[in-house]
Motif scaffolding. Sequence first.
Motif, short mmCIF file in Angstrom:
data_model
loop_
_atom_site.label_atom_id
_atom_site.label_comp_id
_atom_site.label_asym_id
_atom_site.label_seq_id
_atom_site.Cartn_x
_atom_site.Cartn_y
_atom_site.Cartn_z
N THR A 122 7.61 -4.88 20.96
CA THR A 122 8.50 -4.21 20.00
C THR A 122 8.25 -2.71 19.98
N SER A 123 6.99 -2.33 19.94
CA SER A 123 6.64 -0.91 19.88
C SER A 123 7.14 -0.17 21.11
N ALA A 124 6.96 -0.78 22.29
CA ALA A 124 7.41 -0.15 23.54
C ALA A 124 8.93 -0.01 23.55
N ARG A 125 9.62 -1.02 23.06
CA ARG A 125 11.08 -0.96 23.00
C ARG A 125 11.54 0.17 22.10
N ALA B 95 31.25 9.84 22.84
CA ALA B 95 30.60 8.53 22.92
C ALA B 95 29.27 8.56 22.18
N ARG B 96 29.01 7.54 21.38
CA ARG B 96 27.76 7.44 20.64
C ARG B 96 27.26 5.99 20.70
N PHE B 97 25.92 5.88 20.77
CA PHE B 97 25.29 4.56 20.74
C PHE B 97 24.46 4.41 19.48
N ALA B 98 24.42 3.20 18.97
CA ALA B 98 23.52 2.86 17.86
C ALA B 98 22.72 1.63 18.32
N ILE B 99 21.56 1.90 18.88
CA ILE B 99 20.72 0.82 19.41
C ILE B 99 19.54 0.64 18.46
N GLN B 100 19.35 -0.57 18.00
CA GLN B 100 18.31 -0.79 17.00
C GLN B 100 17.59 -2.11 17.27
N ILE B 101 16.26 -2.05 17.15
CA ILE B 101 15.42 -3.24 17.28
C ILE B 101 15.13 -3.76 15.87
N ASN B 102 15.37 -5.06 15.67
CA ASN B 102 15.13 -5.68 14.36
C ASN B 102 14.12 -6.80 14.51
N PRO B 103 12.85 -6.57 14.12
CA PRO B 103 11.83 -7.61 14.25
C PRO B 103 12.18 -8.84 13.38
N VAL B 104 11.88 -10.02 13.90
CA VAL B 104 12.11 -11.28 13.18
C VAL B 104 10.81 -12.08 13.15
N ASN B 105 10.78 -13.12 12.35
CA ASN B 105 9.55 -13.90 12.21
C ASN B 105 9.41 -14.99 13.26
N LEU C 159 18.35 -7.60 18.82
CA LEU C 159 18.83 -6.30 19.31
C LEU C 159 20.24 -6.04 18.82
N SER C 160 20.42 -4.87 18.27
CA SER C 160 21.76 -4.42 17.88
C SER C 160 22.13 -3.28 18.82
N PHE C 161 23.13 -3.51 19.70
CA PHE C 161 23.52 -2.55 20.73
C PHE C 161 24.99 -2.21 20.50
#
Length: 550
Positions: A364-367, A390-400, A410-412
């Motif tokens: 997760t941290s590396a991503r 053009a714009r990107f909204a890339i987000q990592i969402n940790p789960v249990n 991943l939200s891309f």
Amino acid sequence: MITNLSIQNYALINQLSIDFTNGLSIITGETGAGKSILLGALGLVLGNRADLSSLKDTDKKCIVEAQFSVVNYNLKEFFEENDLDYEDRTIIRREILPSGKSRAFVNDTPVTLSALNALKSKLMDIHSQHQTLQLSDVDFQFSIIDALAKNQAKIASYKRGLRKYNSLLKELRDLKENQEAANQQYEYNLHLFNELEEAELQNGEQEELEERLDKLNNIEEIKLNLSEALQIGVNEEVGVQTLLNSLENNLQKISSFSKEYEELHARITSVKIEVDDIVTELENANEDVEFNPNELEEINDRLQLIYNLQKKHHVASVEELQKIHEELSDKVGAVENASDIINKKQAEIDEVASKLDEVALMITSARESVIPSLQKELEELLAELGMPNARFAIQINPVNNYLSNGKDELSFLFSANKGGNFGELKKVASGGELSRIMLSIKKVLSENTQLPTIIFDEIDTGVSGEVSNKIAKIMQDMSANMQVITITHLPQIASKGNQHYKVYKYDEEGVTSSNLKLLTQEERVVEIAEMLGGKDLSESAITHAKELLN
């Protein structure tokens, strides 16, 4: 990189052999000339499924062979793991026989399609319009981020841990299910176990008891015959001992007269000794024979217990009862010790889960660390390609929960227009925009990872003018570090190649075939001029073609 492609009897191709070099290679040709056939042949030799429809002449076998220079790909370990002979210049060959049977070889060693597909990803990346659709696939999006984050080793470690974790979970479920089933049978099994435990059965016991019972049941006959036998042996007048004594005395008197008489005397003496011993044992046996009603009752009771247990458990020997006793001991013990076993298994699961969490956190941290730079580079490249907003909204969402590649969702998301809403790529980006996004992604990956040879199949779809020049420039930049092959319909891109190939059709004896050839400089001028103005070449088209090439 691929250095040669040889095709025989595939689709519209009779026979073809073409060399490739590094840098940027261009492939052009009219629609339907056979550009897709080349990609099909490459896919075939790299492990795609095949069928008889691939054969141009169904009476002959189809052969597709590709040579690759793999010296810079660090593939020796892969070849060793798959029991293949490593060669810096590796040759992959695929054959389809008229029977429909398919064979594949790497450096003349037969290989499975799964091994060939594993090798494919290390040699060549074929980008097609279908792959552009993968941009919306979460696994593909993760593969982009993980390649930049250099997460491959960590994810491999995570997957090994996840397999262990899932295996332990299954073992725990099985233990609990077995415990539940065992609990239902516990009281009955305990009763059966205690019966056998109290019986204290011994090996050979049944046979010994049955023999003793038989002896006691025939005690009178045994006593009678032993007494008569003893009388025959010891009778003073006609008993065996008396007769043998007389015989021995007679032979002793003459034994000194010859060797023959001496031997006879020795033999009768030996017989007399044996008979005396038998008589002694008969006397002992006769004295021991005594009817004991208590012993008879005890033996009968013991045997009846054994017979009842054998009938109850449907077996025929004490040894089988002892085996059942051991099995019942295990079943009873499993229930009585189940809590300890389950607790130990749970502790093992918790330990593996803790390690999984550690690796997942590193992934997760590396991503998260590479996402800002990825967004920035993609937006800058797309601005050059005619998409300044053009714009990107890339987000990592940790789960249990544990997912296949970590503990992240991943939200891309993407927005093409100023002030526009972010949305999924497949919903908010056109075909031409998706092609430019994919090209930008490949450009970023080529700068940060060691990509294999990459083939672009009409990635310039939906663009023209200055944007096509930008696309060509990006491909040129990529080709400085890797082999790039592009199939294009735009003259602006075709003119930027280090080498230019043309796919064309021809008719021979009423049969249409396809071929591929490397164009000379003069032929390139004509090809690009035709791409600019059609078959009727004009001076302006030729001049424009020369300008593009220069």
